[in-house]
Write an enzyme that holds these catalytic residues in place. Structure first.
Site, short mmCIF file in Angstrom:
data_model
loop_
_atom_site.label_atom_id
_atom_site.label_comp_id
_atom_site.label_asym_id
_atom_site.label_seq_id
_atom_site.Cartn_x
_atom_site.Cartn_y
_atom_site.Cartn_z
N PHE A 130 29.62 8.39 -0.91
CA PHE A 130 30.70 8.47 -1.89
C PHE A 130 31.06 7.07 -2.36
CE2 PHE A 130 35.08 8.43 -3.36
CZ PHE A 130 35.03 9.45 -4.30
N ASP A 216 29.56 -0.97 0.46
CA ASP A 216 30.80 -0.35 -0.02
C ASP A 216 31.69 -0.17 1.19
OD1 ASP A 216 32.87 1.27 -0.77
OD2 ASP A 216 31.64 2.72 -1.86
N LYS A 245 40.96 0.51 -0.46
CA LYS A 245 41.94 1.29 0.30
C LYS A 245 42.90 0.47 1.17
CE LYS A 245 39.79 5.81 0.18
NZ LYS A 245 38.43 5.78 -0.36
C1 LIG Z 1 37.76 6.03 -1.68
C2 LIG Z 1 36.42 5.41 -1.84
C3 LIG Z 1 36.00 4.91 -3.08
C4 LIG Z 1 36.83 5.06 -4.32
O1 LIG Z 1 38.02 4.36 -4.23
P1 LIG Z 1 39.20 4.66 -5.31
O2 LIG Z 1 40.24 3.64 -4.97
O3 LIG Z 1 39.65 6.08 -5.04
O4 LIG Z 1 38.61 4.50 -6.64
C5 LIG Z 1 34.78 4.28 -3.13
N1 LIG Z 1 34.00 4.13 -2.05
C6 LIG Z 1 34.38 4.60 -0.84
C7 LIG Z 1 33.49 4.39 0.33
C8 LIG Z 1 35.59 5.26 -0.70
O5 LIG Z 1 35.95 5.76 0.49
#
Ligand SMILES: *Cc1c(COP(=O)(O)O)cnc(C)c1O
Length: 395
Positions: A130, A216, A245
């Site tokens: 994701f 990521d 986050k």
């Molecule tokens: C939550 C998340 C995103 C997206 O972040 P947003 O602030 O909701 O755009 C991207 N990569 C990972 C691994 C995530 O957990």
């Protein structure tokens, strides 16, 4: 009673209207309280309304709130320097954005800029990953169900199964790849830590093919897994890392951090709000507090305690595996009843989230105590018992 009928219903929401937060607890307007192990999906590093965070935000808002990126500000300069100091990325440069998806967009653009100039436009990503909901990050996301309604998206991404080195080797061997994008701990895809050896081998393959490794760490970074980057737990240094986050402790901020030689120049990328003084001041308070209170160690300790207790106290027939690193924890259920379990946990006074239909996720603030960890496990055990009884399973 307020209604949220006018809000575009993009989430299947839990039946709660939250009004107030204090430390590890969130409250409804009538005062009903919940131990918050959802932690704003991991964004609430210091819990609700932490005094240091609150003071930093208040003071910055009262000093100067926004200038756009046409001018430098001290909170932004200091945050970039702090991130460059704390992360293992050599001679790092930092682009500040407003969210995880935006941080990943920046990383994708950086990788593609370099790749396009070399005739290597593709990025390898993992099945089940994701990376966000914007067009490019959705294309990168290895979950066809989330992409389907929006296809065709951009064709920049090649997906391979996580943990499969042969598939990775083949993908990089094709010669058209500029980057590998992966989550060291796959969060939304079920809290699945990638094996240390796999990450190390992918790092070696990237070096061999002069391909950028982009981590990521939007969910796994900022201390959540017990280090500033989860990749560090595997002894791996990415070329580019993204954070979001947990970084802002509740305010929206994202960061794309890249090694020497991989950066945008003037005019190549921009954001009106990105790196604004208020979220930067909040992030500095988060990083300082994590350091001062040794919350990386707390994440490791309490995370271990949670995983051990869940394994010991939950019935084998219902919980088949407990995964995660630090305070990013996934409880693998034998059946796709994570939603029912999370609802039953709400009745027990504890908030948690789902990472897929059969995984209950816990991502509490890094300030969580041993007693609170035990309280959450008790709620999970009770919830599992209730769901099992309702389904006629013997727990
Ligand atoms: C939550 C998340 C995103 C997206 O972040 P947003 O602030 O909701 O755009 C991207 N990569 C990972 C691994 C995530 O957990």
């Amino acid at each position: 009673m307020t209604s949220d009928a006018y809000v575009m219903q993009t989430y299947a929401r839990y039946p709660l209207f939250l009004a107030r937060g204090d430390g590890m607890r969130a409250f409804e307007a009538d005062g009903r309280s919940f131990l918050d192990f959802a932690g704003g999906l991991g964004a609430l590093s210091l819990g609700h309304c932490h005094p240091v965070w609150l003071e930093a935000v208040r003071e910055q808002a009262a000093t100067i709130g926004l200038v756009s990126n046409l001018y430098a500000t001290e909170p932004q300069a200091r945050l970039a320097e702090r991130l460059a100091e704390l992360l293992p990325i050599p001679d790092a440069r930092v682009f500040l954005a407003n969210s995880g998806a935006e941080a990943n967009e920046a990383a994708i653009k950086l990788a593609r800029k370099r790749g396009l100039s070399q005739g290597r436009p593709k990025i390898v990503a993992l099945e089940g990953s994701f990376h966000g909901r914007t067009v490019a990050t959705l294309a990168a996301t290895g979950q066809p169900g989330k992409r389907e309604a929006f296809e065709p998206l951009v064709d920049w991404f090649v997906h391979v199964p996580p943990g499969d080195l042969e598939a990775m080797r083949d993908a990089l061997g094709a010669g058209d790849v500029c980057a590998v994008l992966l989550e060291p701990v796959m969060g939304e895809g079920g809290v699945r830590p990638l094996p240390h050896e796999y990450l190390q081998e992918v790092r070696a393959l990237c070096d061999e093919h002069d391909v950028l490794l982009v981590a990521d760490e939007v969910q796994s970074g900022s201390g959540r897994c017990g280090d500033w980057l989860a990749a560090s737990l595997s002894g791996v240094v990415p070329d580019v890392a993204t954070l979001a986050k947990g970084l802002g402790g509740g305010l929206p901020i994202g960061a794309c951090i890249s090694r020497a030689g991989v950066a945008f120049g003037p005019g190549e990328h921009a954001s009106t709000f990105g790196g604004g003084p208020i979220p930067c001041a909040a992030a500095l308070a988060v990083l300082d507090t994590i350091e001062r209170q040794d919350l990386l160690a707390n994440a490791r300790e309490i995370g271990g305690r949670l995983r051990d207790r869940i394994l010991v106290l939950t019935p084998d027939a219902l919980v088949t595996e407990v995964r995660g690193r630090g305070l990013l924890i996934g409880v693998q259920l034998a059946e796709p009843v994570a939603h029912e379990v999370v609802l039953a946990m709400i009745d027990e006074g504890v908030l948690a989230t789902e990472a897929g239909p059969d995984v209950v996720r816990m991502s509490p603030p890094l300030v969580v105590t041993p007693d609170e960890a035990d309280e959450a496990v008790d709620a999970l055990v009770a919830a599992l018992g209730k769901v099992a009884a309702a389904r006629g399973w013997t727990a």
